[in-house]
Design a protein around this motif. Structure first.
Motif, short mmCIF file in Angstrom:
data_model
loop_
_atom_site.label_atom_id
_atom_site.label_comp_id
_atom_site.label_asym_id
_atom_site.label_seq_id
_atom_site.Cartn_x
_atom_site.Cartn_y
_atom_site.Cartn_z
N PRO A 1 -3.65 -3.30 3.29
CA PRO A 1 -3.98 -2.45 4.44
C PRO A 1 -3.11 -2.86 5.63
O PRO A 1 -2.53 -3.95 5.63
N ALA B 1 -4.95 6.38 5.26
CA ALA B 1 -6.36 6.55 4.89
C ALA B 1 -7.15 5.53 5.68
O ALA B 1 -6.71 4.38 5.84
N ILE C 1 -1.44 0.73 3.29
CA ILE C 1 -2.39 1.78 3.66
C ILE C 1 -2.96 1.51 5.06
O ILE C 1 -3.55 0.45 5.29
N GLY C 2 -2.72 2.45 5.94
CA GLY C 2 -3.22 2.30 7.31
C GLY C 2 -3.98 3.53 7.75
O GLY C 2 -3.86 4.60 7.14
N ALA D 1 -3.51 5.00 10.63
CA ALA D 1 -2.61 5.85 11.42
C ALA D 1 -1.84 6.80 10.51
O ALA D 1 -1.59 6.48 9.34
N TRP E 1 -3.46 -4.50 12.58
CA TRP E 1 -2.70 -4.76 13.81
C TRP E 1 -1.21 -4.56 13.61
O TRP E 1 -0.41 -5.44 13.89
N TRP E 2 -0.84 -3.42 13.11
CA TRP E 2 0.57 -3.02 12.92
C TRP E 2 1.31 -3.87 11.89
O TRP E 2 2.53 -3.79 11.77
N ARG F 1 -12.18 -5.63 1.05
CA ARG F 1 -13.25 -4.68 0.73
C ARG F 1 -12.87 -3.79 -0.45
O ARG F 1 -11.70 -3.65 -0.79
N SER G 1 -6.67 -6.65 0.60
CA SER G 1 -7.91 -6.23 1.25
C SER G 1 -9.10 -7.01 0.73
O SER G 1 -9.16 -7.39 -0.44
N LYS H 1 -13.29 3.98 3.81
CA LYS H 1 -12.95 3.28 2.56
C LYS H 1 -12.90 4.14 1.31
O LYS H 1 -12.33 3.73 0.31
C1 FMN Z 1 -8.87 -5.74 11.69
C2 FMN Z 1 -8.34 -4.37 11.40
C3 FMN Z 1 -7.15 -3.98 11.98
C4 FMN Z 1 -6.61 -2.72 11.70
N1 FMN Z 1 -5.43 -2.38 12.27
C5 FMN Z 1 -4.86 -1.18 11.95
C6 FMN Z 1 -3.59 -0.84 12.51
O1 FMN Z 1 -2.96 -1.57 13.26
N2 FMN Z 1 -3.08 0.36 12.12
C7 FMN Z 1 -3.73 1.23 11.28
O2 FMN Z 1 -3.20 2.30 10.98
N3 FMN Z 1 -4.92 0.91 10.75
C8 FMN Z 1 -5.50 -0.28 11.06
N4 FMN Z 1 -6.71 -0.62 10.50
C9 FMN Z 1 -7.35 0.31 9.54
C10 FMN Z 1 -7.06 -0.03 8.07
O3 FMN Z 1 -5.69 -0.24 7.83
C11 FMN Z 1 -7.54 1.10 7.15
O4 FMN Z 1 -8.92 1.32 7.34
C12 FMN Z 1 -7.27 0.85 5.69
O5 FMN Z 1 -7.55 2.01 4.96
C13 FMN Z 1 -8.10 -0.30 5.15
O6 FMN Z 1 -7.79 -0.51 3.79
P1 FMN Z 1 -8.93 -0.95 2.72
O7 FMN Z 1 -9.89 0.19 2.60
O8 FMN Z 1 -8.18 -1.19 1.47
O9 FMN Z 1 -9.54 -2.20 3.24
C14 FMN Z 1 -7.29 -1.85 10.81
C15 FMN Z 1 -8.50 -2.25 10.23
C16 FMN Z 1 -9.03 -3.50 10.53
C17 FMN Z 1 -10.34 -3.91 9.89
#
Ligand code: FMN
Length: 176
Positions: A81, A151, A115-116, A118, A84-85, A11, A9, A154
């Motif tokens: 993170p 989650a 971590i996603g 969804a 896009w799946w 961020r 990540s 952030k």
């Molecule tokens: C470009 C982008 C694409 C993302 N695609 C998905 C996704 O396909 N599935 C999902 O569950 N979350 C998706 N997310 C959400 C992130 O996985 C989620 O906010 C995650 O907690 C981010 O981790 P971080 O806080 O460590 O950056 C996406 C976020 C971004 C910015």
């Protein structure tokens, strides 16, 4: 053990929170280095194949010093993170560049934290697991754990006390 943690990540969010809890548990008796590809200059793999005849990657950027660290590690923690799946470009960028030391990447201990946004049970967590299973099979990795979490905001994961404890325990449970 020498542990290389690859932070997928850019961020200061959920992935970093998970990494920090893991380090809290793992810091005693282990040598840990966090690699932040987002802060490095690593060009995408060109597939030139030159690394198969020469030592290392031909790119004169942060590739070789980064891959040196990964190759020297006994354990690699991939923390990413879902974008896009799938895994993020930052994580994939480092994995692609490992090609230049393929055989030195064999038989590592490996942990994976995903971590996603969804909810748990979403197809994306199986897709990512399948990709790592294939790589692990190819490189004879010993996968210690695969942990998907949900989650989005952030600060969200930091509020999940159970998850925080679990990351710390994953670190603590490592053999020294
Ligand atoms: C470009 C982008 C694409 C993302 N695609 C998905 C996704 O396909 N599935 C999902 O569950 N979350 C998706 N997310 C959400 C992130 O996985 C989620 O906010 C995650 O907690 C981010 O981790 P971080 O806080 O460590 O950056 C996406 C976020 C971004 C910015």
């Amino acid at each position: 053990m020498k542990i290389a943690i690859i932070n997928g990540s850019a961020r200061k969010g959920n992935t970093l929170t998970a990494i920090n809890s893991f380090i809290k548990g793992a810091s005693e008796g282990n040598e840990i280095e966090v690699i932040n590809p987002d802060k490095l200059n690593i060009a995408p793999c060109k597939g030139c194949g030159a690394c198969q005849c020469h030592k290392g990657c031909v790119d004169k950027d942060d590739t070789n010093p980064t891959i040196d660290k990964v190759a020297a590690a006994d354990m690699i923690l991939f923390a990413t993170p879902v974008y896009w799946w799938g895994i993020t470009a930052q994580i994939k960028q480092v994995i692609d560049k490992c090609y230049c030391r393929g055989m030195q990447m064999k038989e590592k201990k490996v942990g994976i934290i995903v971590i996603g946004g969804a909810p748990a049970g979403d197809k994306q967590y199986d897709l990512i697991k399948s990709q790592f299973d294939c790589i692990a099979d190819y490189l004879a990795w010993d996968v210690l754990f695969y942990k998907p979490y949900s989650a989005n905001g952030k600060d969200e994961l930091a509020k999940d006390i159970e998850a925080m404890k679990e990351f710390e325990m994953l670190g603590k449970a490592l053999e020294k």
